[in-house]
Design an enzyme around this catalytic site. Structure first.
Site, mmCIF file in Angstrom:
data_model
loop_
_atom_site.group_PDB
_atom_site.id
_atom_site.type_symbol
_atom_site.label_atom_id
_atom_site.label_comp_id
_atom_site.label_asym_id
_atom_site.label_seq_id
_atom_site.Cartn_x
_atom_site.Cartn_y
_atom_site.Cartn_z
ATOM 1 N N PHE A 154 0.828 -1.198 0.000
ATOM 2 C CA PHE A 154 0.000 0.000 0.000
ATOM 3 C C PHE A 154 0.868 1.257 0.000
ATOM 4 O O PHE A 154 0.439 2.309 -0.488
ATOM 5 C CB PHE A 154 -0.974 0.030 1.186
ATOM 6 C CG PHE A 154 -2.011 1.100 1.026
ATOM 7 C CD1 PHE A 154 -3.069 0.931 0.157
ATOM 8 C CD2 PHE A 154 -1.888 2.309 1.697
ATOM 9 C CE1 PHE A 154 -4.005 1.945 -0.041
ATOM 10 C CE2 PHE A 154 -2.817 3.328 1.507
ATOM 11 C CZ PHE A 154 -3.884 3.141 0.641
ATOM 12 N N TYR A 155 2.078 1.157 0.524
ATOM 13 C CA TYR A 155 3.015 2.275 0.409
ATOM 14 C C TYR A 155 3.207 2.637 -1.065
ATOM 15 O O TYR A 155 3.163 3.815 -1.442
ATOM 16 C CB TYR A 155 4.347 1.918 1.048
ATOM 17 C CG TYR A 155 5.425 2.953 0.851
ATOM 18 C CD1 TYR A 155 5.340 4.204 1.461
ATOM 19 C CD2 TYR A 155 6.533 2.694 0.055
ATOM 20 C CE1 TYR A 155 6.320 5.163 1.276
ATOM 21 C CE2 TYR A 155 7.523 3.639 -0.132
ATOM 22 C CZ TYR A 155 7.413 4.874 0.473
ATOM 23 O OH TYR A 155 8.389 5.831 0.288
ATOM 24 N N ALA A 156 3.404 1.628 -1.901
ATOM 25 C CA ALA A 156 3.560 1.866 -3.336
ATOM 26 C C ALA A 156 2.302 2.494 -3.925
ATOM 27 O O ALA A 156 2.385 3.398 -4.770
ATOM 28 C CB ALA A 156 3.881 0.557 -4.050
ATOM 29 N N SER A 158 0.219 4.464 -2.396
ATOM 30 C CA SER A 158 0.151 5.868 -1.982
ATOM 31 C C SER A 158 1.122 6.735 -2.776
ATOM 32 O O SER A 158 0.802 7.877 -3.140
ATOM 33 C CB SER A 158 0.415 5.991 -0.477
ATOM 34 O OG SER A 158 1.770 5.732 -0.150
#
Length: 326
Positions: A154-156, A158
């Site tokens: 989910f970092y990617a 965002s």
């Protein structure tokens, strides 16, 4: 010339601020000083910056505070560049608190874009993206023209959303925007949540070092001084007619196991290795193509992994000793 730097007490933001201030450039720093990692390290970085007369600091949360009302009008008129590094970091952490990443990295990006389009003297906004956007791509090295629609965390998600928001704001308002896809930045004053820092601390304290199983795990480790060189050069070359994305990496992937071996030598202690399965959110390898940035600013990294880790290890041992003495 006045540069607004978000994440000014963070690793890359601090490092860039120090370079700009050393060159006599006025810097307005913003940071929320959260406790994702030791706030004392952020306070130490901030203290170094506040020794410069051309530095002013504002404690703000870009995702929650109304930036136009928090930054004085006279400062807004003077800002010529924005360097936006404030973000919630941590690939695995994004699996635990994804809404925090949506706030800091998506809402925060939009807040900075909204501010940017209202600044009368703005020449360029440079913002931090990440190599994580390449996700589950298998073709190496990673190139800016690769598809980035298969994120691995989910970092990617965002960070890719932030890139898309920037492209939209360029289309709607003509903002001069450059996103930098950083590849595993390391060095003195670095982030304690990153592997090299955690490994060094574990080795020094005789604690287990957790490595992922298999021999293929590698990263394109990029030394912070090289990264700052690139940022400062790119800042002075705003794009014309495009929202630009650029890889900033070392173009030399190194096995993580070699990084551990180098730290063992530099710290004079053996690591107690503990093997575990690689989490789904962690990609197996990263490798930056730097053809685009070389064409744009004639930049190439000059610091290899042994030299970079030696510089980090000197700082790390000194910093740890000073913290322990308090």
């Amino acid at each position: 010339m006045t540069v607004l730097v978000t994440g000014a007490a963070g690793f890359i933001g601090f490092s860039v601020c120090e370079r700009l201030l050393g060159a006599g450039i006025r810097v307005i720093g913003i940071d929320c000083l959260n406790d994702y990692y030791d706030p004392a390290l952020k306070a130490a970085r901030r203290a170094r910056l506040e020794a410069f007369p051309d530095f002013s600091f504002r404690r703000l949360d870009i995702a929650k505070d109304d930036l136009p009302s928090c930054i004085p009008a006279h400062d807004q008129k003077d800002i010529t560049e924005i360097l936006h590094f404030a973000a919630q970091a941590g690939v695995r952490h994004s699996m635990e608190v994804p809404l925090t990443f949506a706030d800091a990295n998506v809402r925060g990006q939009v807040a900075l874009l909204e501010l940017a389009r209202r600044l009368p003297a703005l020449r360029h906004m440079v913002y931090a993206s990440s190599s994580s956007v390449y996700g589950r791509n298998s073709a190496l090295p990673f190139r800016e023209t690769d598809r980035v629609d298969q994120p691995g965390s989910f970092y990617a998600v965002s960070k890719r959303t932030g890139e898309l928001a920037a492209d939209c704001y360029h289309h709607l308002y003509g903002l001069p925007l450059t996103g930098l896809r950083f590849f595993t930045v390391y060095g003195p004053w670095g982030r304690p949540d990153m592997a090299y820092y955690k490994f060094a601390r574990a080795i020094l304290r005789d604690e287990p070092v957790t490595l992922y199983e298999g021999n293929a795990l590698s990263r394109d480790f990029t030394f912070v001084t090289d990264v700052v060189d690139a940022i400062c050069k790119i800042m002075d070359v705003p794009p014309s007619g495009e929202s630009r994305l650029i890889n900033i990496g070392n173009n030399t992937p190194e096995p993580v196991s070699r990084m551990v071996a180098l730290l063992e030598t530099l710290l004079g202690k053996k690591a107690h290795i503990r093997l575990t399965k690689r989490p789904q959110a962690d990609v197996e390898y990263t490798w930056a193509s730097i053809d685009k940035v070389q064409r744009l600013i004639d930049w190439a990294p000059t610091t290899d992994l042994p030299a970079g880790l030696e510089s980090f290890a000197r700082w790390f041992q000194d910093y740890e000793a000073r913290v322990s003495a308090k």
